[in-house]
Enzyme design. Structure first.
Site, PDB file in Angstrom:
ATOM      1  N   ASP A 138       0.353 -10.450  13.061  1.00 18.58           N
ATOM      2  CA  ASP A 138       0.873  -9.157  12.586  1.00 18.58           C
ATOM      3  C   ASP A 138       2.179  -8.729  13.256  1.00 18.58           C
ATOM      4  O   ASP A 138       2.717  -7.667  12.925  1.00 18.58           O
ATOM      5  CB  ASP A 138      -0.159  -8.031  12.764  1.00 18.58           C
ATOM      6  CG  ASP A 138      -1.330  -8.134  11.807  1.00 18.58           C
ATOM      7  OD1 ASP A 138      -1.283  -8.985  10.909  1.00 18.58           O
ATOM      8  OD2 ASP A 138      -2.296  -7.375  11.962  1.00 18.58           O
ATOM      9  N   ASP A 153      -0.345  -4.289  16.858  1.00 17.33           N
ATOM     10  CA  ASP A 153      -1.117  -3.564  15.840  1.00 17.33           C
ATOM     11  C   ASP A 153      -0.632  -2.132  15.661  1.00 17.33           C
ATOM     12  O   ASP A 153      -1.340  -1.296  15.095  1.00 17.33           O
ATOM     13  CB  ASP A 153      -2.612  -3.576  16.182  1.00 17.33           C
ATOM     14  CG  ASP A 153      -3.478  -3.302  14.963  1.00 17.33           C
ATOM     15  OD1 ASP A 153      -3.070  -3.684  13.858  1.00 17.33           O
ATOM     16  OD2 ASP A 153      -4.559  -2.709  15.117  1.00 17.33           O
ATOM     17  N   ASP A 159     -13.375  -6.117  12.517  1.00 14.96           N
ATOM     18  CA  ASP A 159     -11.985  -5.706  12.372  1.00 14.96           C
ATOM     19  C   ASP A 159     -11.694  -4.340  12.975  1.00 14.96           C
ATOM     20  O   ASP A 159     -10.541  -3.932  13.050  1.00 14.96           O
ATOM     21  CB  ASP A 159     -11.600  -5.658  10.895  1.00 14.96           C
ATOM     22  CG  ASP A 159     -11.601  -7.028  10.264  1.00 14.96           C
ATOM     23  OD1 ASP A 159     -11.008  -7.936  10.850  1.00 14.96           O
ATOM     24  OD2 ASP A 159     -12.208  -7.192   9.189  1.00 14.96           O
TER      25      ASP A 159
END
Length: 454
Positions: free
Chosen positions: A155, A117, A305
């Site tokens: 991701d 991330d 989130d």
């Protein structure tokens, strides 16, 4: 313009389900027996997920019925996101064993890559890539030998802005090695790499990144875990990525689409601040599209989130807003089938004797046996009076050894093994039942076991 709004990217929040109690939820899996992709069969519903635990703890909440019927009833991914190389094998083994005992397909989301991330809301991961490979090796040892779905590193390929070229190359090599390690640990594992989503990188760029990360060793790629794009948009994007991969000489790859929150989209990108989102198509392997292996709920609906709430925390208001007004899943559950690529293991039938009529408990064992190993599902039933704790003693055949346990504490691994309840399943009402299970090598036990009430 900030990257989050320009790319409409949201980070995949950490969701690590602790082993905890299940409640009586009507499981209505929207799964058919047919499939157009390479997967078919029922998906496994994690009985210890955060949403299941919330429903069990809040039976009188006004939101519970909606959340129970439309979210907690559905199979969702179990996330493995804690750097725990010493315990990850047993955690995986327990989860896989429970799914195998149910003869259903589990979905595991691996979220452990170094510098995940890019230091955002879900920052963390392995301290370095060498330790990452150690963790992956231990993870792979717990995967068993039946069909499992691995969502590998959300991701990790779509978000590379914080890495220099050397770091990108190292990450690509790490993901390629991880894919091969998982495949070596379980040849029936279906591994999918990060494809971002349709409003992030182009299809051509996505294909280039997948190739660099070793998609030739994987089964395909997943999209939409980090957004709310419509299923049709993601399917079109996936076809373009597959076409680009074909042009590179990489054929036979398929897509998985996360439909957990794409049933309605408007407003801000972050689900924490938006109540206009809705759950999308219920999870299924019956996609009707030869390019798409499954529609899955990878990001568990209701888990934050990292905008207004802590990333990965379950928030009932988010879950309720996602499910409210959405049609119920089909009311007829499909037959439970053994995942493809395996032969149905022989199963010992539980005894048909009634529960004890006095105080105390009884225990029955169902064993799924395969060459070299087994899983055992144990049902503990209270007698005419409720019990506040139980102990089950199981005699294992010579040469058998327990390698993993769920929903119980075990004393010993071979010979006569003693299992006691954990905090959430010790109290059993009169005539009611609870379950635990274990996995092992060798030959499984007989269909009966001794039970004593505490």
């Amino acid at each position: 313009m900030p990257i989050l709004s320009s790319l409409r990217r949201r980070s995949a929040a950490i969701s690590v389900a602790a082993v905890a109690g299940a409640t009586a939820i009507g499981v209505c899996l929207a799964v058919g027996s047919a499939s157009a992709g390479t997967l078919s069969g029922s998906l496994y519903r994690d009985p210890s997920s955060a949403v299941v635990r919330w429903v069990a703890a809040n039976p009188g909440n006004s939101r519970t019925a909606v959340i129970r019927d439309k979210i907690a009833s559905q199979p969702q991914a179990r996330w493995f996101a804690n750097f725990n190389p010493s315990t990850v094998q047993s955690e995986v083994s327990g989860f896989i064993g429970a799914a195998n005992a149910a003869q259903q397909i589990p979905v595991l989301a691996v979220y452990e890559i170094t510098n995940r991330d890019c230091g955002g809301a879900s920052a963390g991961g392995a301290p370095d890539l060498n330790q990452y490979q150690t963790w992956v090796s231990n993870f792979a040892r717990g995967l068993g030998n039946q069909t499992v779905i691995i969502i590998l590193e959300t991701d990790s390929l779509a978000l590379l802005t914080c890495l220099n070229s050397a770091e990108i190359n190292a990450r690509n090599q790490a993901i390629s090695t991880a894919t091969q390690t998982i495949k070596s640990g379980n040849p029936n594992a279906k591994v999918y790499l990060d494809g971002g989503h349709s409003t992030w990188n182009s299809a051509g760029e996505t294909a280039n990144r997948l190739r660099a990360a070793g998609v030739q060793y994987a089964d395909g790629f997943f999209t939409n875990v980090s957004n709310y794009n419509s299923t049709s948009s993601e399917a079109n994007f996936g076809r373009a990525v597959i076409s680009a991969l074909n042009g590179m000489g990489i054929s036979g790859k398929r897509q998985i689409i996360d439909t957990s929150r794409n049933g309605g989209a408007s407003g801000d990108w972050c689900g924490d601040d938006n109540t206009d989102r809705r759950i999308g198509q219920y999870p299924t392997t019956n996609t009707g599209d030869s390019n798409i292996d499954a529609y899955l709920w990878v990001k568990p609906p209701g888990e934050a989130d990292g905008c207004r709430y802590t990333a990965g925390s379950f928030q009932p208001d988010l879950a309720y807003s996602l499910a409210n007004g959405v049609p119920n899943p089909p009311t007829t559950a499909p037959p439970t089938t053994v995942p493809p690529t395996t032969t149905p293991p022989p199963t010992t039938a539980p005894p048909t004797t009634p529960p004890p009529t006095g105080n105390g408990c009884s225990a029955s064992v169902v064993v799924n046996q395969w060459s070299g190993g087994f899983t055992a599902s144990v049902t503990v039933t209270a007698g005419a009076a409720g019990i506040n704790g139980w102990t089950v003693t199981v005699a294992l055949p010579s040469g058998a050894a327990v390698t993993g346990v769920w929903s119980a504490q075990a004393t010993g691994t071979s010979g006569t093994v003693r299992y006691t309840n954990v905090s959430y399943n010790g109290q059993v009402g009169a005539g009611q039942s609870t379950n635990f299970g274990f996995q092992g090598t060798g030959t499984g036990p007989s269909a009966t076991a001794a039970c004593a009430a505490s």
